[in-house]
Design a protein around this motif. Structure first.
Motif, mmCIF file in Angstrom:
data_model
loop_
_atom_site.group_PDB
_atom_site.id
_atom_site.type_symbol
_atom_site.label_atom_id
_atom_site.label_comp_id
_atom_site.label_asym_id
_atom_site.label_seq_id
_atom_site.Cartn_x
_atom_site.Cartn_y
_atom_site.Cartn_z
ATOM 1 N N THR A 493 -40.283 -52.249 -5.901
ATOM 2 C CA THR A 493 -40.577 -51.902 -7.286
ATOM 3 C C THR A 493 -41.320 -53.051 -7.936
ATOM 4 O OG1 THR A 493 -38.550 -50.571 -7.381
ATOM 5 C CG2 THR A 493 -39.576 -51.174 -9.480
ATOM 6 N N ALA A 494 -42.490 -52.764 -8.481
ATOM 7 C CA ALA A 494 -43.301 -53.795 -9.131
ATOM 8 C C ALA A 494 -42.665 -54.228 -10.441
ATOM 9 C CB ALA A 494 -44.712 -53.278 -9.377
ATOM 10 N N ALA A 495 -42.980 -55.438 -10.867
ATOM 11 C CA ALA A 495 -42.407 -55.971 -12.103
ATOM 12 C C ALA A 495 -42.738 -55.098 -13.299
ATOM 13 C CB ALA A 495 -42.902 -57.396 -12.331
ATOM 14 N N ASP A 496 -43.940 -54.496 -13.281
ATOM 15 C CA ASP A 496 -44.368 -53.687 -14.427
ATOM 16 C C ASP A 496 -44.219 -52.186 -14.170
ATOM 17 O OD1 ASP A 496 -46.316 -53.422 -12.513
ATOM 18 O OD2 ASP A 496 -48.007 -53.911 -13.839
ATOM 19 N N ALA A 497 -43.465 -51.824 -13.160
ATOM 20 C CA ALA A 497 -43.280 -50.408 -12.847
ATOM 21 C C ALA A 497 -42.484 -49.715 -13.949
ATOM 22 C CB ALA A 497 -42.564 -50.244 -11.513
#
Length: 519
Positions: A493-497
């Motif tokens: 999961t990306a930080a900005d997801a």
């Protein structure tokens, strides 16, 4: 007289009843008790959980299922402290134990790499190991190996003796070859995937037989099991003209199996529970490690990475079709199994391997317990519905982007927030996760703590960094279930997801079948 007779009769009845009580009558037999671990260098909570497991699922328990009871251990950094395969790579370079000629070393090094880009010329300088592309690395390594082979070779599967090792290691060309050969493994791992890198280092065994690799590995395990842990730095010489330039590589010296693991395996066997290993190292080095570290008497079998054999010698090709595990032959040796693994024994491949090559021996059921340290073990330590218990050996270096980091947090959460012990976790339909600390300094071992004393550190650590603490706090604040934690934090999961309330990236798998999905 009548009174005396009555007394004698009563005494005879008492003696008769006492005699009956010694003939094996069930009503007078003491209940059978499970064998327990006793060492005082276990974490107290872990020790209690281990012994609860023996009581609840060992052969003295009503839950015991004869012919269906087994557990699975990872080996590197789980059974052993530090990685025996990585240590073996160092030992192979130090002893120059190769059956590869200068004419084919380039082909061996190029096996399966560069697939993402379709070629070997993509510049990889930004990964921080050295300048240039795969082809530049291969050219430098081939040039140094060719020089050494002509000057000190030919090299064989027997390796060099101690005197010859000292001579060759004094030559700057050996430092050029050894440093870049070992660093290239990490370069491949960082640029490719584990499914490329894990087999790649095993292709160094090309041209060798199973027995030759086993002998080499056992020598490595014996030597490095006897030394204190330390960091060692190799540097390629600046005076040697090369395409990659100067490379510096740091590696860890020393490995071994703690007395706790030996005690655990012995106790499992005493309780009628079979011990299996499923390792992402190669089969021969893991068989050799089991033997070198005194574990052979307690193991049922080993699954590990399998290279293809042709005319009894290894090729630089992974064996997905006929590669199989090895079984304890009951005589101090090994016999090849017949059930093919059909997978790499890492990540989800460990699940596939267990389903294909272990579970059929136990009426198709999964393991009762798993033992792990990292992402490569996450799947087999979370997916089986039959799994009652998992020990995560704490490396205190695993981030929220690693399965070992998430399972370490989960273990603390289950203990301190859910107030689980083994009985409560299993009654709730959950696997109990516990965290065992270790001592990486000196001759290595476990600690009576869930925290770890990392090599070179003077204070123990629970987690890698503050992200682990923040993720644990999120679990607490949101009253997450075990299933929620595993299913949520496994996925990359990306930080900005969208939906990521933590503000940093987490997770380690692109796809995950789910907690307890294998019934």
């Amino acid at each position: 007289m009548k009174k005396l007779f009555a007394m004698l009769l009563a005494l005879a009845m008492v003696l008769s009843l006492a005699a009956c009580g010694t003939t094996g009558t069930k009503t007078n037999e003491p209940a059978a008790t499970a064998a327990h671990v006793e060492r005082d260098d276990w974490d107290a909570f872990v020790k209690t959980a281990v012994n609860d497991f023996m009581d609840m699922y060992g052969k003295t328990s009503k839950n015991y299922a004869e012919g269906k009871s087994y557990v699975v251990f990872d080996f590197d950094n789980t059974c052993s402290i530090f990685d025996v395969e990585e240590q073996l790579a160092i030992y192979q370079l130090q002893t120059m134990t190769f059956a590869i000629t200068p004419d084919n070393i380039a082909d061996v090094l190029a096996t399966d790499i560069g697939l993402e880009d379709g070629n070997l010329t993509t510049d990889l300088t930004d990964l921080g190991y050295g300048n240039g592309s795969y082809q530049d690395w291969i050219d430098d390594i081939t040039a140094a190996y060719t020089y050494l082979y002509k000057q000190y070779g030919p090299f064989t599967a027997a390796g060099l003796d101690e005197a010859a090792q000292k001579t060759i290691q004094a030559d700057p060309q050996w430092a050029e070859f050894a440093t870049k050969m070992r660093a290239m493994y990490d370069l491949v791992y960082d640029h490719e995937s584990a499914s490329v890198a894990y087999p790649w280092v095993l292709y160094w065994f090309t041209g060798m037989t199973e027995d030759e690799v086993y002998t080499l590995a056992k020598a490595s395990h014996t030597y490095y099991g006897a030394v204190d842990s330390e960091y060692v730095t190799w540097t390629s010489p600046a005076e040697i003209e090369s395409k990659v330039g100067v490379v510096e590589y740091e590696w860890t010296s020393g490995t071994g199996v703690s007395e706790n693991v030996k005690e655990l395996w012995k106790t499992l066997q005493a309780n009628g529970i079979d011990v299996w290993v499923c390792s992402a190292s190669a089969t021969d080095p893991i068989r050799a490690a089991v033997d070198a570290f005194g574990l052979h008497d307690y193991v049922t079998g080993v699954l590990a990475m399998t290279n293809t054999l042709q005319d009894g010698k290894y090729l630089n090709k992974y064996d997905y079709e006929t590669g199989c595990g090895w079984l304890n032959d009951g005589k101090g040796g090994w016999t090849r199994d017949t059930l093919p693994i059909k997978a790499q024994t890492q990540g989800v491949g460990k699940v596939t391997s267990i389903v294909n090559a272990i579970a059929p021996k136990y009426s198709g059921v999964g393991p009762l317990a798993g033992f792990m340290d990292s992402t490569g073990d996450f799947n087999f330590c979370t997916e089986f519905n039959n799994l009652k218990f998992v020990i995560c050996f704490n490396r205190a270096s695993r981030k929220v982007t690693d399965g070992g980091g998430v399972c370490a947090e989960l273990a603390v959460y289950q203990r301190d927030t859910l107030k689980y012990d083994l009985a409560k976790a299993n009654a709730a339909g959950d696997t109990l996760y516990v965290l065992q600390g270790r001592e990486e300094n000196g001759k290595r071992g476990l600690r009576a703590s869930d925290k770890t004393m990392r090599l070179g550190k003077d204070s123990e650590l629970l987690f890698r960094n503050e992200d682990n603490d923040a993720q644990l706090q999120y679990m607490i604040d949101n009253k997450m279930t075990t299933a929620d934690i595993i299913n949520t934090f496994a996925i990359k999961t990306a930080a900005d997801a969208e939906g990521n309330a933590l503000g940093f990236k987490y997770g380690f798998l692109k796809e995950y079948a789910g907690y307890h999905n294998i019934k």
